[in-house]
Design a protein around this motif. Structure first.
Motif, short mmCIF file in Angstrom:
data_model
loop_
_atom_site.label_atom_id
_atom_site.label_comp_id
_atom_site.label_asym_id
_atom_site.label_seq_id
_atom_site.Cartn_x
_atom_site.Cartn_y
_atom_site.Cartn_z
N UNK A 85 -50.56 27.11 29.62
CA UNK A 85 -49.44 27.50 28.47
C UNK A 85 -48.04 28.02 29.30
N UNK A 86 -47.11 27.76 28.36
CA UNK A 86 -45.75 27.87 28.92
C UNK A 86 -45.36 29.44 28.88
N UNK A 87 -45.26 30.24 29.79
CA UNK A 87 -44.85 31.41 29.97
C UNK A 87 -43.78 31.75 29.43
N UNK A 88 -42.27 31.31 29.36
CA UNK A 88 -41.14 31.67 28.68
C UNK A 88 -41.44 31.66 27.09
N UNK A 89 -42.38 30.63 26.86
CA UNK A 89 -42.68 30.32 25.15
C UNK A 89 -43.46 31.47 24.71
N UNK A 90 -44.53 32.08 25.76
CA UNK A 90 -45.39 32.89 25.58
C UNK A 90 -44.78 34.30 25.39
N UNK A 91 -43.67 34.53 25.94
CA UNK A 91 -42.97 35.64 26.06
C UNK A 91 -42.14 35.93 24.70
N UNK A 92 -41.92 34.64 24.01
CA UNK A 92 -41.26 34.77 22.88
C UNK A 92 -42.25 34.89 21.88
N UNK A 93 -43.66 34.89 22.09
CA UNK A 93 -44.57 34.94 20.99
C UNK A 93 -45.01 33.43 20.49
N UNK A 94 -44.71 32.47 21.29
CA UNK A 94 -45.13 30.80 20.76
C UNK A 94 -46.17 30.49 22.04
N UNK A 95 -47.09 29.84 21.53
CA UNK A 95 -48.15 29.40 22.32
C UNK A 95 -47.86 27.81 22.56
N UNK A 96 -47.17 27.36 23.73
CA UNK A 96 -47.11 25.73 23.86
C UNK A 96 -47.58 25.32 25.28
N UNK A 97 -48.11 24.26 25.04
CA UNK A 97 -48.61 23.73 26.27
C UNK A 97 -47.72 23.56 27.40
N UNK A 98 -48.03 23.90 28.63
CA UNK A 98 -47.25 23.74 29.75
C UNK A 98 -47.28 22.27 30.32
N UNK A 99 -46.22 21.79 31.00
CA UNK A 99 -46.32 20.39 31.64
C UNK A 99 -45.98 20.59 32.87
N UNK A 100 -45.16 21.85 33.32
CA UNK A 100 -44.74 21.94 34.79
C UNK A 100 -45.03 23.09 35.37
N UNK A 101 -44.66 23.17 36.61
CA UNK A 101 -44.87 24.40 37.30
C UNK A 101 -43.47 24.72 37.77
N UNK A 102 -42.84 25.95 37.68
CA UNK A 102 -41.41 26.17 38.23
C UNK A 102 -41.50 27.26 38.99
N UNK A 103 -40.49 27.72 39.81
CA UNK A 103 -40.10 28.72 40.23
C UNK A 103 -39.48 29.96 39.51
N UNK A 104 -39.82 31.11 39.49
CA UNK A 104 -39.36 32.14 38.76
C UNK A 104 -37.81 32.61 39.26
N UNK A 105 -37.83 32.75 40.28
CA UNK A 105 -36.47 33.12 41.25
C UNK A 105 -36.41 31.75 42.21
N UNK A 106 -35.38 30.72 41.77
CA UNK A 106 -35.44 29.54 42.39
C UNK A 106 -35.28 29.43 44.03
N UNK A 107 -35.63 28.61 44.74
CA UNK A 107 -35.73 28.27 45.92
C UNK A 107 -34.24 28.58 46.50
N UNK A 108 -33.18 28.17 45.72
CA UNK A 108 -31.91 27.82 46.29
C UNK A 108 -31.26 29.68 46.20
N UNK A 109 -31.96 30.25 45.21
CA UNK A 109 -31.46 31.66 45.13
C UNK A 109 -32.63 32.81 46.15
N UNK A 110 -33.53 32.07 47.14
CA UNK A 110 -34.25 33.02 47.96
C UNK A 110 -35.45 33.19 47.44
N UNK A 111 -35.92 32.60 46.36
CA UNK A 111 -37.44 32.56 45.86
C UNK A 111 -38.44 31.82 46.90
N UNK A 112 -39.52 32.39 47.23
CA UNK A 112 -40.36 31.61 47.94
C UNK A 112 -41.43 30.79 46.93
N UNK A 113 -41.94 29.68 47.67
CA UNK A 113 -42.92 28.66 46.92
C UNK A 113 -44.13 29.53 47.42
N UNK A 114 -44.71 30.47 46.43
CA UNK A 114 -45.89 31.14 46.52
C UNK A 114 -46.26 31.56 45.27
#
Length: 120
Positions: free
Chosen positions: A63-92
């Motif tokens: 399920x898409x986590x941003x949509x779920x936080x808004x109260x909508x259940x949407x099927x997820x298609x991708x996996x993305x960084x919460x904090x982007x790698x360009x801003x120092x987020x790890x791939x974990x």
């Protein structure tokens, strides 16, 4: 700087010698993979990424986590960084979340806008 020592071409039964890093003679240079040097071990490809992606998708119940936080259940298609790698987020796993295509597109555009603002 001294030249590289000549070594046999990596193509089986080829008798030519080469000094190229990729190990192919001029005749077989098209066999060299352009992505094989430079970014070794980085990026989103191969078995380690697929395993991590599957782990995150299972954890987030596909399920898409941003949509779920808004109260909508949407099927997820991708996996993305919460904090982007360009801003120092790890791939974990703790910095990845399942996301649908519209949310992913909007998030990517927002990150690009922030990057342009930082550059100016």
């Amino acid at each position: 700087m001294p030249r590289r020592p000549a070594s046999p071409c990596r193509v089986r039964l080829c008798r030519n010698l080469t000094r190229e890093r990729h190990g192919y003679c001029e005749e077989h240079a098209d066999h060299a993979k352009p992505w094989s040097h430079g970014r070794a071990g980085r990026g989103r490809g191969g078995r380690p990424w697929r395993r991590l992606r599957d782990q995150v998708m299972t954890r987030d119940r596909h399920l898409c986590m941003p949509c779920l936080r808004k109260g909508q259940a949407t099927p997820a298609a991708d996996v993305d960084h919460i904090v982007p790698e360009a801003e120092g987020g790890p791939t974990a796993a703790h910095n990845l979340e399942a996301i649908c295509s519209p949310c992913h597109k909007a998030k990517t555009q927002d990150e690009a806008r922030r990057a342009r603002e930082r550059a100016t």
